[in-house]
Enzyme design. Structure first.
Site, PDB file in Angstrom:
ATOM      1  N   GLY A 123       0.839  -1.201   0.000  1.00  0.00           N
ATOM      2  CA  GLY A 123       0.000   0.000   0.000  1.00  0.00           C
ATOM      3  C   GLY A 123       0.870   1.245   0.000  1.00  0.00           C
ATOM      4  NE  ARG A 179       4.262   7.996  -8.612  1.00  0.00           N
ATOM      5  CZ  ARG A 179       4.819   6.893  -8.108  1.00  0.00           C
ATOM      6  NH1 ARG A 179       6.047   6.536  -8.460  1.00  0.00           N
ATOM      7  NH2 ARG A 179       4.181   6.159  -7.250  1.00  0.00           N
ATOM      8  CG  ASP A 210       5.204  -3.507  -5.224  1.00  0.00           C
ATOM      9  OD1 ASP A 210       5.759  -4.581  -5.494  1.00  0.00           O
ATOM     10  OD2 ASP A 210       5.790  -2.558  -4.672  1.00  0.00           O
TER      11      ASP A 210
HETATM   12  P1  AMP Z   1       8.981   1.193  -3.360  1.00  0.00           P
HETATM   13  O1  AMP Z   1      10.298   0.528  -3.117  1.00  0.00           O
HETATM   14  O2  AMP Z   1       9.064   2.687  -3.399  1.00  0.00           O
HETATM   15  O3  AMP Z   1       8.235   0.618  -4.511  1.00  0.00           O
HETATM   16  O4  AMP Z   1       8.126   0.890  -2.050  1.00  0.00           O
HETATM   17  C1  AMP Z   1       7.705  -0.392  -1.676  1.00  0.00           C
HETATM   18  C2  AMP Z   1       6.766  -0.290  -0.507  1.00  0.00           C
HETATM   19  O5  AMP Z   1       7.398   0.256   0.632  1.00  0.00           O
HETATM   20  C3  AMP Z   1       5.560   0.603  -0.761  1.00  0.00           C
HETATM   21  O6  AMP Z   1       4.471   0.075  -0.062  1.00  0.00           O
HETATM   22  C4  AMP Z   1       5.988   1.920  -0.168  1.00  0.00           C
HETATM   23  O7  AMP Z   1       4.913   2.733   0.165  1.00  0.00           O
HETATM   24  C5  AMP Z   1       6.749   1.444   1.062  1.00  0.00           C
HETATM   25  N1  AMP Z   1       7.757   2.432   1.496  1.00  0.00           N
HETATM   26  C6  AMP Z   1       8.922   2.732   0.882  1.00  0.00           C
HETATM   27  N2  AMP Z   1       9.577   3.679   1.582  1.00  0.00           N
HETATM   28  C7  AMP Z   1       8.830   3.987   2.663  1.00  0.00           C
HETATM   29  C8  AMP Z   1       8.955   4.895   3.743  1.00  0.00           C
HETATM   30  N3  AMP Z   1      10.025   5.688   3.887  1.00  0.00           N
HETATM   31  N4  AMP Z   1       7.971   4.928   4.647  1.00  0.00           N
HETATM   32  C9  AMP Z   1       6.886   4.131   4.552  1.00  0.00           C
HETATM   33  N5  AMP Z   1       6.706   3.265   3.553  1.00  0.00           N
HETATM   34  C10 AMP Z   1       7.654   3.175   2.607  1.00  0.00           C
HETATM   35 MG    MG Z   2       6.575   0.895  -5.440  1.00  0.00          MG
END
Ligand code: AMP
Ligand code: MG
Length: 483
Positions: free
Chosen positions: A88, A174, A250
């Site tokens: 999420g 974005r 995702d």
């Molecule tokens: P991503 O690597 O950006 O695709 O993120 C993968 C998942 O980790 C997603 O659910 C993001 O919302 C969550 N996520 C990444 N960085 C953070 C953060 N600093 N705080 C909370 N959730 C994060």
């Molecule tokens: Mg992501």
């Protein structure tokens, strides 16, 4: 702020509550606008000309939300490096869907906007470097005419985020045709409520693929069309040497746009096994694996749709498998066509595939630069490179020239074709790093100059030699997850 022309029409917000959490961005201390994409704002039919920088900072930090917005965090799941997890928006909120002049619908999302119900152990924030990086690469992808989310603005929050060290925090705005992912379907499918799955299916078809609205089996049609979109996307990535780096389910959009620019980068020397991401130890998301992973992700998508394909599960699985199994053939045909275009080959010849593979093998053996090899073939001036004097390459060129003569095509015609698909410039890793380093010190000149050059990658531009030349230091280039 009526003067801006926001035209919100929020439909995702009206889906069942399980699809999202209603949550507002967490206000930040001292927002300051760093980058703003004026061209994109006009494409969106938004007018910020009467808005001060201070107001823009308040707006794009989420400190003051525009009228008509309804901010939510979207629920989704995903296979991360093969492992299923409930995820999420943990650090992003969708503030709403804006309709532009032609009634085109765009998600407006803030990334780095604070904690949500999906933050798990994260702080909900993002650092400036990775947000600027996403801005640069996504805008470069748009210049390359590859489907992508866009970047409208970056603000510094005036707060630090804690990573390996303290880093300046930032929020990226974005823009996407939607943020619905394969993982969104996985989340809903995991809840095992077919009515919710059906709502999502109908929503996606309505929003992205209205042409299949009246088809007999909407789920199979959606699977087929998403497969086509994702094949088109990955063929484009292969065309320019783009390596996404985290093709988790995702991070695969249902609309077929490139989404989530984390440890992505462009390949210099041609090596199919190229991986930049420090966490991708096994090379799961290496350049050559991208089509294979796309199929793997599509299989996960197909699994979600099973209950909607047929009541009889065995029958549904058979139908879905049959569709997904056409992946290789569809991909190969598309890839061959794309490579033919890169070489200016018009029409089809039995030996095309061999000709293409022989060039790639030569490039791999000689560590030739992927982008510049095609520039060389188009007689574009690039830095002198002795490898093109190589006898094997000369022999290959003779075969290529023979093939070009088939259908009596003139050089004007094939060069014209080549110039539409072979970029003269890509975001070279050393140039991206140089721009980010300067931006850290609030010197935005290198970054804005880089963005300007990347806007027109198929047009010859003066004084871009440095931007076309790979740095030897980039041979060991590593990227890190943008958290
Ligand atoms: P991503 O690597 O950006 O695709 O993120 C993968 C998942 O980790 C997603 O659910 C993001 O919302 C969550 N996520 C990444 N960085 C953070 C953060 N600093 N705080 C909370 N959730 C994060
Ligand atoms: Mg992501």
């Amino acid at each position: 702020m009526n003067k801006i022309n926001w035209n919100f029409n929020n439909t995702y917000y009206n889906l069942p509550s399980a699809f999202r959490e209603n949550v507002k961005p967490t206000p930040v201390k001292k927002p300051k606008l760093v980058l703003f994409n004026k061209d994109l704002s006009s494409d969106l039919n938004l007018d910020f000309s009467k808005v001060s920088d201070k107001e823009l900072s308040e707006l794009f930090s989420g400190n003051s939300l525009p009228e008509g917005s309804n901010s939510i965090a979207q629920a989704y799941a995903g296979h991360q490096f093969g492992h299923f997890t409930m995820l999420g928006d943990g650090r992003a909120v969708l503030i709403g869907e804006h309709l532009s002049k032609d009634n085109k619908r765009y998600d407006i999302q803030f990334k780095g906007s604070g904690k949500t119900a999906f933050s798990r152990n994260g702080d909900g924030r993002a650092a400036l470097g990775p947000m600027l990086r996403e801005y640069i690469i996504s805008e470069a992808m748009n210049g390359l005419k590859i489907p992508t989310t866009r970047s409208l603005a970056v603000v510094k929050t005036g707060e630090n985020v804690i990573r390996e060290s303290y880093l300046p925090g930032a929020i990226l705005t974005r823009i996407a045709s939607s943020h619905i992912r394969v993982g969104t379907f996985q989340y809903i499918a995991a809840r095992q409520k077919n009515n919710e799955l059906e709502i999502l299916l109908n929503y996606v078809i309505d929003r992205h693929y209205p042409d299949i609205k009246n088809s007999k089996n909407k789920a199979t049609e959606l699977l087929t069309i998403v497969m086509k979109k994702q094949i088109n996307l990955v063929v484009n990535w292969m065309r320019v040497g783009f390596i996404h780096g985290v093709m988790n389910t995702d991070n695969m959009s249902i609309s077929g746009e490139t989404i989530d620019y984390g440890p992505c980068a462009f390949m210099d020397e041609y090596d199919p096994k190229t991986v930049f991401s420090s966490i991708d130890q096994t090379g799961r998301y290496a350049y050559c694996n991208q089509p294979i992973i796309t199929k793997w992700n599509l299989s996960r998508f197909a699994e979600c749709l099973i209950p909607l394909i047929d009541e009889n599960q065995d029958k549904a699985i058979k139908i879905a498998t049959k569709i997904v199994d056409t992946f290789e053939k569809v991909y190969e045909d598309k890839w061959l066509d794309m490579m033919r275009d890169k070489l200016g080959l018009i029409g089809v010849d039995d030996k095309d595939k061999l000709l293409i593979l022989d060039l790639l093998t030569w490039m791999h053996q000689k560590k030739a630069d992927y982008t510049n090899t095609f520039c060389h073939l188009m007689n574009i001036k690039i830095k002198k490179d002795k490898s093109y004097e190589d006898q094997d390459f000369q022999n290959w060129k003779k075969r290529w020239n023979e093939r070009l003569k088939i259908n009596s095509n003139s050089p004007e015609k094939y060069f014209k074709l080549m110039k539409t698909v072979n970029p003269l410039v890509i975001p070279r890793n050393h140039k991206v790093e140089e721009a980010l380093k300067a931006a850290e010190k609030m010197d935005l000149k290198p970054l804005t100059h880089l963005l300007k050059i990347l806007k027109e990658p198929y047009t010859e531009q003066n004084d871009i030699f440095d931007y076309q030349t790979p740095s030897l230091l980039d041979r060991k280039y590593q990227t890190f997850c943008g958290t």
